[in-house]
Design a protein around this motif. Sequence first.
Motif, PDB file in Angstrom:
ATOM      1  N   UNK A   1      -1.720  -0.741  -3.226  1.00 29.85           N
ATOM      2  CA  UNK A   1      -1.673  -0.571  -1.772  1.00 29.85           C
ATOM      3  C   UNK A   1      -1.066   0.793  -1.491  1.00 29.85           C
ATOM      4  N   UNK A   2      -1.888   1.717  -1.043  1.00 29.23           N
ATOM      5  CA  UNK A   2      -1.450   3.112  -0.969  1.00 29.23           C
ATOM      6  C   UNK A   2      -2.204   3.884   0.107  1.00 29.23           C
ATOM      7  N   UNK A   3      -1.820   5.129   0.270  1.00 27.44           N
ATOM      8  CA  UNK A   3      -2.474   5.978   1.259  1.00 27.44           C
ATOM      9  C   UNK A   3      -3.912   6.270   0.842  1.00 27.44           C
ATOM     10  N   UNK A   4      -4.819   6.157   1.795  1.00 28.35           N
ATOM     11  CA  UNK A   4      -6.228   6.466   1.557  1.00 28.35           C
ATOM     12  C   UNK A   4      -6.677   7.493   2.594  1.00 28.35           C
ATOM     13  N   UNK A   5      -7.663   8.275   2.214  1.00 32.37           N
ATOM     14  CA  UNK A   5      -8.173   9.301   3.111  1.00 32.37           C
ATOM     15  C   UNK A   5      -9.681   9.109   3.258  1.00 32.37           C
ATOM     16  N   UNK A   6     -10.095   8.612   4.406  1.00 28.41           N
ATOM     17  CA  UNK A   6     -11.509   8.363   4.671  1.00 28.41           C
ATOM     18  C   UNK A   6     -12.000   9.317   5.748  1.00 28.41           C
ATOM     19  N   UNK A   7     -12.834  10.264   5.328  1.00 25.66           N
ATOM     20  CA  UNK A   7     -13.395  11.251   6.252  1.00 25.66           C
ATOM     21  C   UNK A   7     -12.289  11.971   7.028  1.00 25.66           C
ATOM     22  N   UNK A   8     -11.202  12.294   6.326  1.00 21.34           N
ATOM     23  CA  UNK A   8     -10.105  13.026   6.944  1.00 21.34           C
ATOM     24  C   UNK A   8      -9.112  12.173   7.698  1.00 21.34           C
ATOM     25  N   UNK A   9      -9.371  10.871   7.777  1.00 23.15           N
ATOM     26  CA  UNK A   9      -8.471   9.958   8.476  1.00 23.15           C
ATOM     27  C   UNK A   9      -7.604   9.235   7.462  1.00 23.15           C
ATOM     28  N   UNK A  10      -6.290   9.418   7.550  1.00 20.04           N
ATOM     29  CA  UNK A  10      -5.375   8.824   6.583  1.00 20.04           C
ATOM     30  C   UNK A  10      -4.876   7.475   7.065  1.00 20.04           C
ATOM     31  N   UNK A  11      -4.843   6.523   6.152  1.00 17.92           N
ATOM     32  CA  UNK A  11      -4.378   5.180   6.487  1.00 17.92           C
ATOM     33  C   UNK A  11      -3.891   4.514   5.211  1.00 17.92           C
ATOM     34  N   UNK A  12      -3.258   3.357   5.351  1.00 19.78           N
ATOM     35  CA  UNK A  12      -2.816   2.584   4.197  1.00 19.78           C
ATOM     36  C   UNK A  12      -3.777   1.432   3.966  1.00 19.78           C
ATOM     37  N   UNK A  13      -4.078   1.154   2.708  1.00 17.59           N
ATOM     38  CA  UNK A  13      -4.967   0.050   2.378  1.00 17.59           C
ATOM     39  C   UNK A  13      -5.024  -0.132   0.874  1.00 17.59           C
ATOM     40  N   UNK A  14      -5.780  -1.111   0.434  1.00 18.17           N
ATOM     41  CA  UNK A  14      -5.910  -1.383  -0.992  1.00 18.17           C
ATOM     42  C   UNK A  14      -6.849  -0.373  -1.628  1.00 18.17           C
ATOM     43  N   UNK A  15      -6.367   0.273  -2.661  1.00 18.90           N
ATOM     44  CA  UNK A  15      -7.166   1.217  -3.446  1.00 18.90           C
ATOM     45  C   UNK A  15      -7.900   0.442  -4.541  1.00 18.90           C
ATOM     46  N   UNK A  16      -9.197   0.651  -4.660  1.00 17.37           N
ATOM     47  CA  UNK A  16      -9.963  -0.052  -5.691  1.00 17.37           C
ATOM     48  C   UNK A  16      -9.385   0.310  -7.064  1.00 17.37           C
ATOM     49  N   UNK A  17      -8.919  -0.682  -7.775  1.00 14.62           N
ATOM     50  CA  UNK A  17      -8.252  -0.454  -9.059  1.00 14.62           C
ATOM     51  C   UNK A  17      -8.292  -1.728  -9.896  1.00 14.62           C
ATOM     52  N   UNK A  18      -8.120  -1.566 -11.209  1.00 11.91           N
ATOM     53  CA  UNK A  18      -8.225  -2.705 -12.130  1.00 11.91           C
ATOM     54  C   UNK A  18      -7.139  -2.628 -13.188  1.00 11.91           C
ATOM     55  N   UNK A  19      -6.577  -3.792 -13.492  1.00 10.92           N
ATOM     56  CA  UNK A  19      -5.574  -3.897 -14.557  1.00 10.92           C
ATOM     57  C   UNK A  19      -6.053  -4.866 -15.628  1.00 10.92           C
ATOM     58  N   UNK A  20      -5.966  -4.431 -16.875  1.00 14.98           N
ATOM     59  CA  UNK A  20      -6.175  -5.314 -18.017  1.00 14.98           C
ATOM     60  C   UNK A  20      -4.799  -5.619 -18.591  1.00 14.98           C
ATOM     61  N   UNK A  21      -4.421  -6.887 -18.601  1.00 20.05           N
ATOM     62  CA  UNK A  21      -3.111  -7.336 -19.061  1.00 20.05           C
ATOM     63  C   UNK A  21      -3.304  -8.092 -20.374  1.00 20.05           C
ATOM     64  N   UNK A  22      -2.515  -7.757 -21.388  1.00 23.92           N
ATOM     65  CA  UNK A  22      -2.707  -8.401 -22.686  1.00 23.92           C
ATOM     66  C   UNK A  22      -2.129  -9.817 -22.708  1.00 23.92           C
ATOM     67  N   UNK A  23      -2.310 -10.496 -23.822  1.00 23.49           N
ATOM     68  CA  UNK A  23      -1.920 -11.900 -23.938  1.00 23.49           C
ATOM     69  C   UNK A  23      -0.414 -12.106 -23.811  1.00 23.49           C
ATOM     70  N   UNK A  24       0.365 -11.044 -24.033  1.00 27.09           N
ATOM     71  CA  UNK A  24       1.826 -11.133 -23.928  1.00 27.09           C
ATOM     72  C   UNK A  24       2.339 -10.751 -22.537  1.00 27.09           C
ATOM     73  N   UNK A  25       1.440 -10.386 -21.644  1.00 30.32           N
ATOM     74  CA  UNK A  25       1.855 -10.070 -20.282  1.00 30.32           C
ATOM     75  C   UNK A  25       2.155  -8.616 -20.029  1.00 30.32           C
ATOM     76  N   UNK A  26       1.736  -7.727 -20.948  1.00 30.15           N
ATOM     77  CA  UNK A  26       1.937  -6.294 -20.741  1.00 30.15           C
ATOM     78  C   UNK A  26       0.623  -5.635 -20.314  1.00 30.15           C
ATOM     79  N   UNK A  27       0.751  -4.582 -19.525  1.00 32.36           N
ATOM     80  CA  UNK A  27      -0.436  -3.847 -19.086  1.00 32.36           C
ATOM     81  C   UNK A  27      -1.020  -3.095 -20.281  1.00 32.36           C
ATOM     82  N   UNK A  28      -2.276  -3.367 -20.581  1.00 34.57           N
ATOM     83  CA  UNK A  28      -2.960  -2.691 -21.684  1.00 34.57           C
ATOM     84  C   UNK A  28      -3.758  -1.488 -21.197  1.00 34.57           C
ATOM     85  N   UNK A  29      -4.268  -1.602 -19.972  1.00 35.87           N
ATOM     86  CA  UNK A  29      -5.109  -0.532 -19.435  1.00 35.87           C
ATOM     87  C   UNK A  29      -5.104  -0.624 -17.911  1.00 35.87           C
ATOM     88  N   UNK A  30      -5.096   0.530 -17.255  1.00 39.88           N
ATOM     89  CA  UNK A  30      -5.207   0.557 -15.805  1.00 39.88           C
ATOM     90  C   UNK A  30      -6.256   1.578 -15.402  1.00 39.88           C
TER      91      UNK A  30
END
Length: 208
Positions: A156-185
Motif C-alpha cells: 500500500x503505497x504512493x501511486x502516480x496515474x497520469x500525473x495524479x498522485x494517490x495512495x493505493x495497492x501496488x500490484x506485487x507478489x510475495x513467495x513465502x517459503x515453508x518456514x514462513x520467510x520471504x523467498x522472493x518479492x
Amino acid sequence: MIESLVNLAALSRTGQAAGGVPKAMGGHDTIVQVPTADPISHFLAAGILMADWIEPGQAAPAFTLKDDSGTKVKLSDLKGNPVLVYFYPRDDTPGCTREACAFRDRYDELKKLGVQLFGVSGDTAESHQKFREKFSLPFPLLVDSDHAMSEKYGAYREKNMYGKKSMGIQRSTYLIDAQGKVAKVWKRVTVDGHDQKVIEAVHQLESE
C-alpha cells in the motif's frame, strides 16, 4: 534514503491525518488524495511513518484475514508448504482480471508444487465472490478492507496515474517459503509473463 511508501493506518481508520489530508471514497477502493506538490514531505511533516517492502530472507509478517467465503486465513497455519500472496488494486478491472486468470490457468501446476495461493485487495467479500464466480477463480481472495495487511507488506503505497498522485495497492507478489520467510518479492508487477516468473521461482525454491 526513505522510499515513498506511506503507512496510512491512521488515515484508513480516521479519514484524516494531521495536516488535513482528506480521505476520498471511490467504488471498491479507498484512495487518499495527496493535494501537495511534494506529498512525501507532507506526510513526513504530518508525522506519519512509512513502511517498506519485505525483502527476501525476512520473516513474512503475520496476518489473519477472512477470505471471500468468510473463512479465516492465518499465515501461521500455512507453514509447511510455500505460500504465494499477490496484491492487486481492484476486482474485475482489466489488469487485475488478466493477472487472476493467468494464475487460474497455472493453478493446477502451482498446486502440484504444493503452493497455497491467495489474492489480496481492499474489495469486499461480496465483490470477491462475484469476481471469482465470473472468472472461475479456483483460489481464495482475502479481504483487506482497511489495508492493514497491504501496509505490513509494503504493497500500500504512493501511486502516480497520469500525473495524479494517490495512495493505493501496488500490484506485487510475495513467495513465502515453508518456514514462513520471504523467498522472493516482485514489486510493481507487469502482468504479462508474471505467472511464468512465479513458476520458475517456485521450482528454484524447491531445488534449494
